[in-house]
Design a protein around this motif. Structure first.
Motif, short mmCIF file in Angstrom:
data_model
loop_
_atom_site.label_atom_id
_atom_site.label_comp_id
_atom_site.label_asym_id
_atom_site.label_seq_id
_atom_site.Cartn_x
_atom_site.Cartn_y
_atom_site.Cartn_z
N MET A 266 0.84 -1.20 0.00
CA MET A 266 0.00 0.00 0.00
C MET A 266 0.87 1.25 0.00
O MET A 266 0.63 2.20 -0.75
N LEU A 267 1.92 1.26 0.83
CA LEU A 267 2.83 2.39 0.90
C LEU A 267 3.52 2.63 -0.44
O LEU A 267 3.72 3.76 -0.87
N LEU A 268 3.86 1.54 -1.14
CA LEU A 268 4.62 1.62 -2.39
C LEU A 268 3.74 1.79 -3.62
O LEU A 268 4.25 1.96 -4.72
N SER A 269 2.43 1.75 -3.45
CA SER A 269 1.53 1.89 -4.59
C SER A 269 1.53 3.32 -5.10
O SER A 269 1.64 4.28 -4.32
N PRO A 270 1.41 3.51 -6.42
CA PRO A 270 1.34 4.86 -6.98
C PRO A 270 -0.03 5.46 -6.76
O PRO A 270 -0.97 5.19 -7.50
N HIS A 271 -0.17 6.28 -5.72
CA HIS A 271 -1.48 6.82 -5.34
C HIS A 271 -1.87 8.06 -6.11
O HIS A 271 -3.06 8.36 -6.24
N ILE A 272 -0.88 8.80 -6.61
CA ILE A 272 -1.21 10.04 -7.31
C ILE A 272 -0.10 10.34 -8.32
O ILE A 272 1.08 10.12 -8.05
N GLU A 273 -0.51 10.81 -9.49
CA GLU A 273 0.46 11.14 -10.53
C GLU A 273 1.03 12.53 -10.29
O GLU A 273 0.29 13.49 -10.05
N VAL A 274 2.35 12.63 -10.36
CA VAL A 274 3.03 13.91 -10.22
C VAL A 274 3.25 14.52 -11.60
O VAL A 274 2.94 15.68 -11.86
N LYS A 275 3.78 13.70 -12.50
CA LYS A 275 3.98 14.07 -13.90
C LYS A 275 4.20 12.77 -14.66
O LYS A 275 4.16 11.69 -14.08
N SER A 276 4.44 12.86 -15.94
CA SER A 276 4.63 11.67 -16.75
C SER A 276 5.76 10.80 -16.19
O SER A 276 6.88 11.29 -15.97
N ASP A 277 5.46 9.53 -15.92
CA ASP A 277 6.42 8.54 -15.42
C ASP A 277 6.90 8.81 -13.99
O ASP A 277 7.85 8.19 -13.54
N VAL A 278 6.24 9.73 -13.29
CA VAL A 278 6.58 9.98 -11.89
C VAL A 278 5.29 9.99 -11.08
O VAL A 278 4.39 10.80 -11.32
N ASP A 279 5.19 9.07 -10.13
CA ASP A 279 4.05 8.99 -9.23
C ASP A 279 4.54 9.16 -7.80
O ASP A 279 5.74 9.17 -7.52
N TYR A 280 3.58 9.27 -6.88
CA TYR A 280 3.90 9.38 -5.47
C TYR A 280 3.08 8.35 -4.71
O TYR A 280 1.88 8.19 -4.94
N GLY A 281 3.75 7.60 -3.83
CA GLY A 281 3.07 6.66 -2.97
C GLY A 281 2.74 7.32 -1.65
O GLY A 281 2.25 8.44 -1.61
N TYR A 282 3.05 6.65 -0.56
CA TYR A 282 2.92 7.26 0.76
C TYR A 282 4.32 7.65 1.22
O TYR A 282 5.11 6.81 1.65
N GLY A 283 4.67 8.93 1.06
CA GLY A 283 5.98 9.41 1.49
C GLY A 283 7.12 9.00 0.59
O GLY A 283 8.28 9.14 0.97
N ILE A 284 6.83 8.51 -0.62
CA ILE A 284 7.88 7.98 -1.48
C ILE A 284 7.60 8.32 -2.95
O ILE A 284 6.46 8.28 -3.41
N TRP A 285 8.66 8.66 -3.67
CA TRP A 285 8.58 8.94 -5.10
C TRP A 285 8.74 7.63 -5.87
O TRP A 285 9.53 6.76 -5.48
N ILE A 286 8.01 7.51 -6.97
CA ILE A 286 8.04 6.29 -7.79
C ILE A 286 8.29 6.70 -9.24
O ILE A 286 7.44 7.35 -9.86
N ASN A 287 9.46 6.35 -9.77
CA ASN A 287 9.81 6.67 -11.15
C ASN A 287 9.65 5.42 -12.02
O ASN A 287 10.09 4.34 -11.65
N LYS A 288 9.02 5.61 -13.18
CA LYS A 288 8.76 4.49 -14.08
C LYS A 288 9.50 4.64 -15.41
O LYS A 288 9.83 5.75 -15.82
N LYS A 289 9.74 3.50 -16.03
CA LYS A 289 10.24 3.44 -17.39
C LYS A 289 9.45 2.36 -18.10
O LYS A 289 9.40 1.22 -17.63
N ALA A 290 8.82 2.71 -19.22
CA ALA A 290 8.02 1.76 -19.99
C ALA A 290 6.95 1.10 -19.11
O ALA A 290 6.75 -0.11 -19.14
N ASP A 291 6.30 1.92 -18.29
CA ASP A 291 5.21 1.47 -17.41
C ASP A 291 5.64 0.50 -16.33
O ASP A 291 4.81 -0.15 -15.69
N ASP A 292 6.95 0.36 -16.10
CA ASP A 292 7.47 -0.50 -15.05
C ASP A 292 8.22 0.38 -14.05
O ASP A 292 8.82 1.39 -14.43
N VAL A 293 8.20 0.01 -12.78
CA VAL A 293 8.89 0.81 -11.77
C VAL A 293 10.39 0.69 -11.96
O VAL A 293 10.96 -0.41 -11.91
N PHE A 294 11.04 1.82 -12.18
CA PHE A 294 12.50 1.86 -12.29
C PHE A 294 13.14 2.03 -10.92
O PHE A 294 14.11 1.37 -10.59
N LYS A 295 12.56 2.94 -10.11
CA LYS A 295 13.10 3.12 -8.77
C LYS A 295 12.06 3.70 -7.83
O LYS A 295 11.15 4.43 -8.24
#
Length: 344
Positions: A266-295
């Motif tokens: 739940m903490l690591l889920s992309p809860h809100i989009e920040v910009k293209s390929d960048v989402d935010y979970g709970y207190g954590i940034w989620i960067n994607k490449k080709a719709d897969d989590v890069f980091k």
């Protein structure tokens, strides 16, 4: 995947030339150190060098600790992500929307006013002209800076980075547990992960092996950040960690020492989009490449502080770069990602 050792060696030679870097770089996989290097001084006046066990301030990099603490309270049944702040706080917020929830605070989507809005202000030091930084010793000390202001937008309407929201999350931890926020984090997160050197330290009582933050002036001189940041960190930023211990935190998070697997997801889920390929979970940034989590990553910036730390799920690599200057880690992380890390 990680590339060959000669490339690592060549990349290391480039790191110390980046912006006169001052800090530590620690890359690790499966408890094996792949890169460990340090540069610059923890104390310039005394010429005390930065070392692998030097503690660095990490500014907003510790918002993730606050999010983990809230998730622990959810697991224990003390609240839910949909609990409204009016239901779990004793403080008065006369102009806040009563529909603001814990989820909104965790995802920077609450719309509450901030005490430091990074889209409006660019000089953190300006805050302390009328509110001396040495008076901000507890989370409640920040409340007069924002609690009577008007909402910026309706809860859930959009992402807008907000420091005050994490102050409120810290106060929720205190009110629900009866324990001071920093004490709670040190016991229930740092100690569980073996982060014995990490903590929330007062600027006028820094322990040994702790780097002073340095601000570069336009004329080439420098000064410490002693009067530029709150005297003690809290729920929105300001913890001190060593680079290897931050990587212990990633180990603890992904091995479920801190939260059970469903809550971690739940903490690591992309809860809100920040910009293209960048989402935010709970207190954590989620960067994607080709719709897969890069980091999954965190970062922090204060006067005299810059910090980046990431976990790369495809390679299981952990990378932490703290610095006691206002720049450096971002470019080094980008260099290491470009030169050494590819999806695979």
């Amino acid at each position: 995947m990680l590339k060959n050792e000669s490339l690592i060696e060549n990349t290391l030679k480039r790191i110390n030339s980046i912006e006169d870097f001052s800090g530590v770089v620690h890359m690790e996989k499966d408890k094996e150190t792949l890169i460990l290097t340090q540069a610059g001084y923890a104390n310039r006046a005394e010429k005390i060098a930065n070392k692998r066990d030097t503690r660095f301030g990490i500014a907003s990099g510790c918002k993730l600790f606050t999010a983990v603490a809230i998730c622990q309270l959810v697991e224990s049944g003390m609240l839910s992500f949909e609990t409204k702040i009016t239901e779990c706080m004793d403080f008065d917020f006369p102009n806040f929307d009563y529909n603001v929830t814990v989820h909104h605070l965790l995802t920077h989507s609450a719309g509450i006013p901030d005490y430091f809005d990074e889209d409006i202000m660019d000089d953190f030091e300006e805050l302390w002209i009328n509110k001396p930084m040495y008076l901000l010793k507890e989370l409640k000390d920040f409340l007069p800076m924002f609690q009577n202001k008007n909402m910026a937008f309706k809860p859930g309407e959009r992402f807008h980075y907000n420091n005050a929201g994490f102050i409120l999350l810290g106060l929720i931890v205190e009110q629900r547990t009866g324990v001071g926020f920093t004490d709670y984090i040190e016991k229930n997160i740092f100690r569980r992960c073996g982060m014995d050197a990490s903590g929330y330290f007062s600027l006028d009582r820094l322990p040994d092996h702790t780097a002073l933050g340095y601000i570069e002036e336009k004329d080439g001189t420098w000064r410490t950040n002693t009067y530029s940041i709150p005297i003690k960190g809290g729920a929105d930023g300001g913890a001190y960690v060593t680079a290897p211990e931050m990587n212990k935190f990633w180990d603890g998070l992904f091995s479920y020492k801190l939260l059970d697997e469903p809550t971690t997801n739940m903490l690591l889920s992309p809860h809100i989009e920040v910009k293209s390929d960048v989402d935010y979970g709970y207190g954590i940034w989620i960067n994607k490449k080709a719709d897969d989590v890069f980091k999954y990553h965190v970062m922090g910036y204060d006067p005299g502080v810059s910090f980046h730390s990431a976990f790369y799920p495809n390679t299981k690599i952990k990378l932490t770069i703290p610095s006691n200057k206002s720049n450096g880690p971002f470019k080094i992380m980008k260099l290491l990602e470009d030169e050494l890390l590819t999806k695979g």
